[in-house]
Design an enzyme around this catalytic site. Sequence first.
Site, PDB file in Angstrom:
ATOM      1  CG  ASN A 116      -1.723   1.247   1.382  1.00  0.00           C
ATOM      2  OD1 ASN A 116      -1.805   2.044   0.450  1.00  0.00           O
ATOM      3  ND2 ASN A 116      -2.349   1.425   2.537  1.00  0.00           N
ATOM      4  CE  LYS A 173      -0.271   3.520   4.638  1.00  0.00           C
ATOM      5  NZ  LYS A 173      -0.229   3.701   6.074  1.00  0.00           N
ATOM      6  CG  HIS A 179      -5.948   2.049   4.966  1.00  0.00           C
ATOM      7  ND1 HIS A 179      -5.561   3.091   5.774  1.00  0.00           N
ATOM      8  CD2 HIS A 179      -4.916   1.173   4.946  1.00  0.00           C
ATOM      9  CE1 HIS A 179      -4.335   2.855   6.215  1.00  0.00           C
ATOM     10  NE2 HIS A 179      -3.919   1.702   5.725  1.00  0.00           N
ATOM     11  CD  GLU A 199      -3.135   5.825   6.434  1.00  0.00           C
ATOM     12  OE1 GLU A 199      -3.063   5.856   5.190  1.00  0.00           O
ATOM     13  OE2 GLU A 199      -2.236   5.333   7.145  1.00  0.00           O
ATOM     14  CD  GLU A 217      -3.752  -2.226   7.362  1.00  0.00           C
ATOM     15  OE1 GLU A 217      -2.604  -2.436   6.956  1.00  0.00           O
ATOM     16  OE2 GLU A 217      -4.392  -1.211   7.064  1.00  0.00           O
ATOM     17  N   GLY A 261       2.036   2.678  10.693  1.00  0.00           N
ATOM     18  CA  GLY A 261       2.960   3.793  10.510  1.00  0.00           C
ATOM     19  C   GLY A 261       3.655   4.233  11.788  1.00  0.00           C
ATOM     20  CB  SER A 311       4.894  -1.206  11.964  1.00  0.00           C
ATOM     21  OG  SER A 311       4.403   0.106  12.190  1.00  0.00           O
TER      22      SER A 311
END
Length: 246
Positions: free
Chosen positions: A11, A13, A91, A93, A162, A168, A207
């Site tokens: 991903n 991003k 996701h 985010e 996740e 991150g 991560s």
Amino acid sequence: MTQRRPLIAANWKMNGSCELVQAMSDALSQIKTSNEILICPPVIFLAGFPKKSAYKLGGQNVSNENSGAFTGEISADMLSAAGASYVIVGHSERRALYGDNDAMVLAKALRAVSANLTPIICFGETLAERQQEKTFEVIAQHLDAVYAAHPELLATSVIAYEPIWAIGTGETATPEQAQAVHEFIRQHVAKYDVVESEKIRIIYGGSVNSENCTALFAKPDIDGALVGGASLKTAEFTAICLTAQD
Ligand code: PGA
């Protein structure tokens, strides 16, 4: 036990460049693995990837609409036409920054499937939810919102667990923590379809890197990874792709 082919998904991003497209394509074409490899770059780069059997392509988001006056949106058919065979939906985010709730995630997943894209449906708990021991409850709610009404999606989707606190941050769930949730997810979706619960791939994200992936992939219910930061480095990502061999 059902054999599930590991999926290692990148991903990117809102990162990447034409140079990275070429470098990643070259690097992945040079390795041999039985794992399925997927790159989800910003959509503008999809068409720039050379068509190779070494990897598949996916989007990071999709519209819940088919076409029309939806400025800035991209439809599932358009992703498919640009070379994608997967798309990430829900996701964290997108959920946190753009208001994608479970109803929207379901609508997007259904659009994806109707365009022959495999949705990678993401769920995870916040740090506060984990500390309050609500992880399983939160995950069950997300799963029910998608699969209770549409159990047929089990056969045509991938689940990405996740934990939001691990994305991150450099802080990965331990293999034991991740396995516990993956096992819970598989048992929970068995309520909808026992056969498909054994077949569906549940990948871990948060991560993941070339050092911690070996122990994660050794767990019985972890069927691969959704990799963010480490997927932007060719050597690092190819190392993860090679590690995940069964
Ligand atoms: P990360 O991102 O690997 O950088 O934590 C994972 C993701 O957000 O999918």
